[in-house]
Design a protein around this motif. Structure first.
Motif, PDB file in Angstrom:
ATOM      1  N   ILE A 294       1.054  -1.307  -0.016  1.00  0.00           N
ATOM      2  CA  ILE A 294      -0.216   0.341  -0.340  1.00  0.00           C
ATOM      3  C   ILE A 294       1.132   1.372   0.012  1.00  0.00           C
ATOM      4  CG2 ILE A 294      -2.370  -0.888   1.051  1.00  0.00           C
ATOM      5  CD1 ILE A 294      -1.105   0.441   3.744  1.00  0.00           C
ATOM      6  N   GLY A 295       0.216   2.790  -0.867  1.00  0.00           N
ATOM      7  CA  GLY A 295       1.065   3.667  -0.699  1.00  0.00           C
ATOM      8  C   GLY A 295       0.455   4.418  -0.089  1.00  0.00           C
ATOM      9  N   PHE A 296       0.665   5.821  -0.468  1.00  0.00           N
ATOM     10  CA  PHE A 296       0.590   6.861   0.119  1.00  0.00           C
ATOM     11  C   PHE A 296       0.871   8.088  -0.567  1.00  0.00           C
ATOM     12  CE2 PHE A 296      -0.054  11.350   2.064  1.00  0.00           C
ATOM     13  CZ  PHE A 296      -1.797  10.499   2.277  1.00  0.00           C
ATOM     14  N   TRP A 297      -0.545   7.858  -1.836  1.00  0.00           N
ATOM     15  CA  TRP A 297      -0.388   9.417  -2.826  1.00  0.00           C
ATOM     16  C   TRP A 297      -1.185  10.609  -2.952  1.00  0.00           C
ATOM     17  CZ3 TRP A 297      -0.024   7.407  -8.092  1.00  0.00           C
ATOM     18  CH2 TRP A 297       0.718   6.124  -8.207  1.00  0.00           C
ATOM     19  N   HIS A 337       5.467   2.358  -0.135  1.00  0.00           N
ATOM     20  CA  HIS A 337       5.916   3.869  -0.721  1.00  0.00           C
ATOM     21  C   HIS A 337       5.232   5.295  -0.816  1.00  0.00           C
ATOM     22  CE1 HIS A 337       2.234   1.710  -3.207  1.00  0.00           C
ATOM     23  NE2 HIS A 337       2.654   3.009  -3.756  1.00  0.00           N
ATOM     24  N   TRP A 338       5.043   5.939  -0.972  1.00  0.00           N
ATOM     25  CA  TRP A 338       4.687   7.451  -1.145  1.00  0.00           C
ATOM     26  C   TRP A 338       4.980   7.717  -3.084  1.00  0.00           C
ATOM     27  CZ3 TRP A 338       3.990  11.961   1.996  1.00  0.00           C
ATOM     28  CH2 TRP A 338       3.434  11.249   3.426  1.00  0.00           C
ATOM     29  N   GLN A 339       4.262   8.975  -3.576  1.00  0.00           N
ATOM     30  CA  GLN A 339       4.079   9.376  -4.333  1.00  0.00           C
ATOM     31  C   GLN A 339       3.580  11.169  -4.402  1.00  0.00           C
ATOM     32  OE1 GLN A 339       0.792  10.851  -6.107  1.00  0.00           O
ATOM     33  NE2 GLN A 339       1.453  10.920  -8.634  1.00  0.00           N
ATOM     34  N   LEU A 381      11.308  11.187   4.574  1.00  0.00           N
ATOM     35  CA  LEU A 381       9.960  10.129   4.736  1.00  0.00           C
ATOM     36  C   LEU A 381      11.229   8.467   5.014  1.00  0.00           C
ATOM     37  CD1 LEU A 381       8.369  11.784   1.808  1.00  0.00           C
ATOM     38  CD2 LEU A 381       8.091  11.641   4.706  1.00  0.00           C
ATOM     39  N   GLY A 382      11.622   8.739   5.763  1.00  0.00           N
ATOM     40  CA  GLY A 382      12.305   7.155   5.800  1.00  0.00           C
ATOM     41  C   GLY A 382      12.637   6.862   4.983  1.00  0.00           C
ATOM     42  N   THR A 386       9.424   5.718  -4.262  1.00  0.00           N
ATOM     43  CA  THR A 386       8.499   7.127  -4.599  1.00  0.00           C
ATOM     44  C   THR A 386       8.143   6.963  -5.475  1.00  0.00           C
ATOM     45  OG1 THR A 386       9.494   8.355  -2.508  1.00  0.00           O
ATOM     46  CG2 THR A 386       8.255   9.387  -4.152  1.00  0.00           C
ATOM     47  N   VAL A 387       7.060   6.947  -5.857  1.00  0.00           N
ATOM     48  CA  VAL A 387       6.543   7.306  -7.355  1.00  0.00           C
ATOM     49  C   VAL A 387       7.143   8.889  -7.882  1.00  0.00           C
ATOM     50  CG1 VAL A 387       4.447   6.583  -9.088  1.00  0.00           C
ATOM     51  CG2 VAL A 387       4.721   5.580  -7.370  1.00  0.00           C
ATOM     52  N   MET A 388       6.627   9.653  -8.350  1.00  0.00           N
ATOM     53  CA  MET A 388       7.600  10.891  -9.075  1.00  0.00           C
ATOM     54  C   MET A 388       6.773  11.420 -10.845  1.00  0.00           C
ATOM     55  SD  MET A 388      10.971  11.413  -7.087  1.00  0.00           S
ATOM     56  CE  MET A 388      10.960  11.331  -6.590  1.00  0.00           C
ATOM     57  N   HIS A 389       5.640  12.105 -10.307  1.00  0.00           N
ATOM     58  CA  HIS A 389       4.479  12.259 -11.616  1.00  0.00           C
ATOM     59  C   HIS A 389       5.710  13.676 -12.604  1.00  0.00           C
ATOM     60  CE1 HIS A 389       2.138  15.660 -13.481  1.00  0.00           C
ATOM     61  NE2 HIS A 389       1.789  14.073 -13.551  1.00  0.00           N
ATOM     62  N   ASN A 390       5.730  13.500 -13.864  1.00  0.00           N
ATOM     63  CA  ASN A 390       6.057  14.511 -14.523  1.00  0.00           C
ATOM     64  C   ASN A 390       5.000  14.370 -15.847  1.00  0.00           C
ATOM     65  OD1 ASN A 390       7.615  15.394 -15.633  1.00  0.00           O
ATOM     66  ND2 ASN A 390       9.416  14.359 -16.866  1.00  0.00           N
ATOM     67  N   ARG A 391       5.668  15.602 -16.716  1.00  0.00           N
ATOM     68  CA  ARG A 391       4.173  16.214 -17.732  1.00  0.00           C
ATOM     69  C   ARG A 391       4.781  16.420 -19.055  1.00  0.00           C
ATOM     70  NH1 ARG A 391       1.306  20.369 -15.549  1.00  0.00           N
ATOM     71  NH2 ARG A 391       1.211  19.642 -13.694  1.00  0.00           N
TER      72      ARG A 391
END
Length: 772
Positions: A294-297, A337-339, A381-382, A386-391
């Motif tokens: 599970i991840g926090f988005w 994980h985080w996003q 954040l330990g 991490t998932v990271m967004h781009n455009r």
């Protein structure tokens, strides 16, 4: 950009006359008209017909190169021949036609049909161009939703809409976050970068169960961004997209026609063939921590999308997010994980309410967001993956001005001329960030805003190939977001592309929870369908970007879990529903997933269903291992509580299969499954039905862990052994400090028995039911 040559250009060998080839083809394919076999019949003028299991389905129509067409006589057949060869599918026989316009003396297009004795449910069509075809393509209009020209500047194959299959139902995928649109063959029309795969099925015989419908799937096999579907009132087909301004000598494009049984199995047969050709494995849903936990988005529609909440917690993300993590830790929700969404990097313009707007100028932290930088926030954040967004890339990008050895095309947006060179270097720049998955969003915007992606035949495919290669070189994965169908088709070639958004943005899109129709497409070619983040509670999320409230958080959470992609709650601090989130996973945060993504049931394609695309009857399963094989525990979601569960819902013919029970997730009621009639299930508190259907195994029906949405996940229960008497022994995997309740139903007495296992440390225990 230098256009790339075709990947499978092979010399023709063992040439024979066309009539001889016709006899060879018939002999190879007419062994038995069963098991989904094509029969190809060709004649010397270039026309052909295709039968499926001895029943006529398709007849050929037009050949075309720009304005020259075979029907008008402005495209002439120079030569026909037969040959053989090999490709990733194996040995094939090929029928070939050479075409040229009446204004040309040289071959302009070589059109070939390949058949395979080892796989008679497969045909491959090739357009090859031995000489350059120059000249302007169709204009690239300002409005990309308005088709320019017919959609393709070359045409082969094309099929007559008056073919025997012309009246059959069909569906294809269209638009951003590709959605299913149902039609008939005669009414089929493509859309901008969409209309494929095209699926045609025969539901006309009421005695045939939906799981046994004859089905064919047509799509590009190579260079999907260079192709376009096309259709008129008289035919449908495909070719090189009509925005291309030059088809270089040596270019080749392949298309596939795949046969199968049923909708789900037929799509998987098509996907198996696509992946056999490309060599890509289906995505591993437990590939790494990001995929597994599970991840926090913080995506659009979530609390922390361009918002940091109560000012007392901090004035920027660097101050606020560590407190959010501390809250998660304090209540015992082990996000793995985080996003980070688009709020963290600089752009060349503002951002609107939906997250769109300016293009990225430098993919790193703005000082106003993370004053200490990306590595510092990851440490705070330990060290979380991490998932990271781009455009889309700005034409004012720092990469254009500073990486001077990498040239760019600059238009409304920008694209590197050598995407592999750029992305390989780009993915060396994130040391210490914790970046494990690169989310490429606004894919449609990048494509539509860079003319060269449309006019250059190879650049769009090279863009996606370079992105995947760069991510793979740094041991990272890629998520596609806002893709067109042709983008998703390209993912069949790239192992680094493990998942793609399957629905619109949370809270901003109609039925954004409904992943099951799109997952039918995605999972066939090995792509996990991500549902997007969600709110786990019915609380009003005051202070966040979206206040809500979410009125159906259980539906959101179920769909995220059954998608087999990431599960990403987005609630604000102090607003998370712990029990609902923990119903998705083990105590260590590992998501308990089914074996395959949830998808629309074949029952939705029966003739009494007016629009299969609006039928929200979804199923998936866990395949559990026994000493002698596997058995499936099926999960059924019905958005309409008046819809019954039938044998067709779970892919069975009426009355067929083993003895079954149906277990109501919400009420814990259970009953024998009536395989000859409707099984009406009481809905839960949100109004939908969620049920588990389990077969009898040695006198017991295994239910699993009733407090989890996926009650019988194979990662929790890797083995079920049948005892010498009437009983089963279940292997149970638990996390440290976890209590696991395991339940099974005794078949004769219809009595539910449960056991609780305590795990002081991570490991394996056993639960026995009956005489095991």
């Amino acid at each position: 950009v230098r256009d790339r040559p075709a990947r499978l250009t092979r010399p023709l060998t063992r040439r024979t006359s066309l009539n001889t080839m016709r006899l060879v083809t018939a002999a190879a394919l007419a062994t038995a008209v069963s098991g989904q076999e094509f029969t190809l019949s060709v004649v010397s003028n270039g026309t052909f017909s295709i039968a499926l299991d001895g029943k006529p389905w398709l007849t050929s129509s037009e050949y075309a190169i720009d304005s020259a067409t075979s029907s008008a006589g402005t495209l002439k057949l120079l030569e026909s021949s037969a040959s053989s060869g090999t490709d990733p599918f194996g040995a094939y026989q090929s029928t070939t036609f050479k075409w040229a316009s009446t204004a040309s003396s040289e071959t302009q297009m070589v059109a070939s049909i390949r058949t395979y004795e080892s796989d008679p449910g497969l045909m491959v069509f090739e357009q090859a161009f031995p000489n350059t075809i120059s000249g302007p393509g169709a204009s690239v209009g300002a409005d990309p939703t308005v088709e320019s020209g017919s959609g393709a500047r070359t045409l082969f194959p094309s099929f007559d809409k008056a073919s025997p299959a012309g009246g059959l139902p069909a569906f294809a995928y269209h638009g951003v976050f590709p959605g299913m649109k149902c039609t008939t063959v005669k009414d089929y029309t493509p859309s901008h970068q969409g209309g494929a795969p095209l699926v045609i099925y025969d539901n006309t015989d009421p005695s045939v169960a939906p799981a046994n419908y004859s089905t064919i799937v047509f799509s590009p096999l190579s260079f999907p961004k260079a192709h376009h579907m096309t259709a008129t009132d008289g035919y449908f087909g495909a070719g090189v997209k009509d925005t291309v301004t030059e088809i270089p000598a040596g270019w080749s494009q392949l298309f596939v026609l795949s046969a199968g049984k049923g909708i789900n199995a037929g799509m998987m047969a098509w996907g198996d063939r696509m992946l056999k050709f490309t060599g890509k494995p289906r995505a591993d849903k437990y590939r790494d921590t990001t995929h597994s936990t599970i991840g926090f988005w913080t995506d659009n529609g979530g609390y922390y999308h361009y918002a940091t909440g109560n000012a007392s917690l901090g004035s920027n993300y660097e101050e606020v997010l560590p407190k959010v993590k501390a809250y998660h830790d304090s209540i015992g929700v082990p996000f793995g994980h985080w996003q980070f969404d688009s709020w963290f990097y600089p752009k060349d313009g503002g951002v609107n309410a939906g997250g769109g707007g300016g293009a990225v100028t430098n993919w790193t932290a703005m000082p106003s967001v993370f004053p200490s930088g990306m590595a510092a926030i990851n440490e705070k954040l330990g060290g979380m993956p991490t998932v990271m967004h781009n455009r889309q890339w700005s034409d004012k990008s720092d990469y254009i001005h500073n990486w001077t050895n990498i040239p760019w095309y600059e238009d409304k947006y920008a694209i590197p001329m050598d995407p592999t060179q750029f992305f390989t270097k780009f993915f060396t720049q994130q040391e210490g960030w914790g970046l494990t998955m690169y989310e490429q969003d606004w894919m449609c915007t990048e494509y539509d805003g860079v003319a060269h992606l449309q006019t250059n035949i190879s650049l769009a495919d090279a863009w996606l190939e370079g992105m995947a290669a760069g991510a793979a070189s740094s041991n990272r994965t890629v998520q596609y977001c806002m893709p067109y169908p042709n983008d998703v088709l390209a993912a069949a070639s790239h192992a680094a592309v493990t998942n793609a958004r399957a629905t619109g943005d949370y809270f901003h899109a109609h039925n954004q929870w409904a992943v099951g129709h799109t997952s039918l497409f995605y999972w066939a070619i090995g792509v996990l369908p991500f549902k997007d983040g969600f709110y786990s509670s019915t609380n009003k999320q005051v202070g966040g970007q979206t206040v809500g409230p979410e009125t159906n958080p259980d539906r959101e959470t179920i769909m995220a879990t059954l998608s087999t992609a990431m599960v990403g709650p987005m609630d604000g601090i102090y607003l998370l529903n712990k029990s609902r989130v923990m119903a998705t996973c083990r105590a260590d945060g590992t998501v308990l997933k089914p074996d395959r993504p949830v998808s629309v049931s074949d029952a939705c394609f029966a003739p009494d269903v007016s629009d299969p695309a609006s039928c929200y009857t979804y199923t998936t399963h866990s395949a559990l291992t026994t000493d002698s094989g596997k058995f499936e525990v099926t999960y059924v979601y019905l958005d309409d509580p008046k819809t019954p569960i039938t044998s067709a819902t779970i892919g069975l013919s009426k009355g067929a299969g083993p003895a079954l029970v149906v277990y109501n997730f919400y009420t814990q009621q259970h009953a024998s499954f009536n395989k000859m009639a409707d099984n009406v299930i009481e809905p839960g508190y949100e109004g939908h039905v969620y049920a588990i259907v389990s077969p009898e195994v040695n006198g017991w029906h295994f239910i699993g862990e009733p407090s989890k949405y996926v009650t019988a996940s194979a990662i929790r229960f890797p083995h079920v052994a049948a005892g010498t008497g009437s009983g089963i022994k279940v292997t149970v995997v638990g996390a440290a400090n976890e209590t696991v309740e395991v339940c099974a139903l005794q078949a004769t007495a219809q009595a539910l028995t449960c056991q609780k296992l305590q795990f002081s440390s991570a490991g394996t225990q056993y639960a026995s039911f009956g005489t095991a």
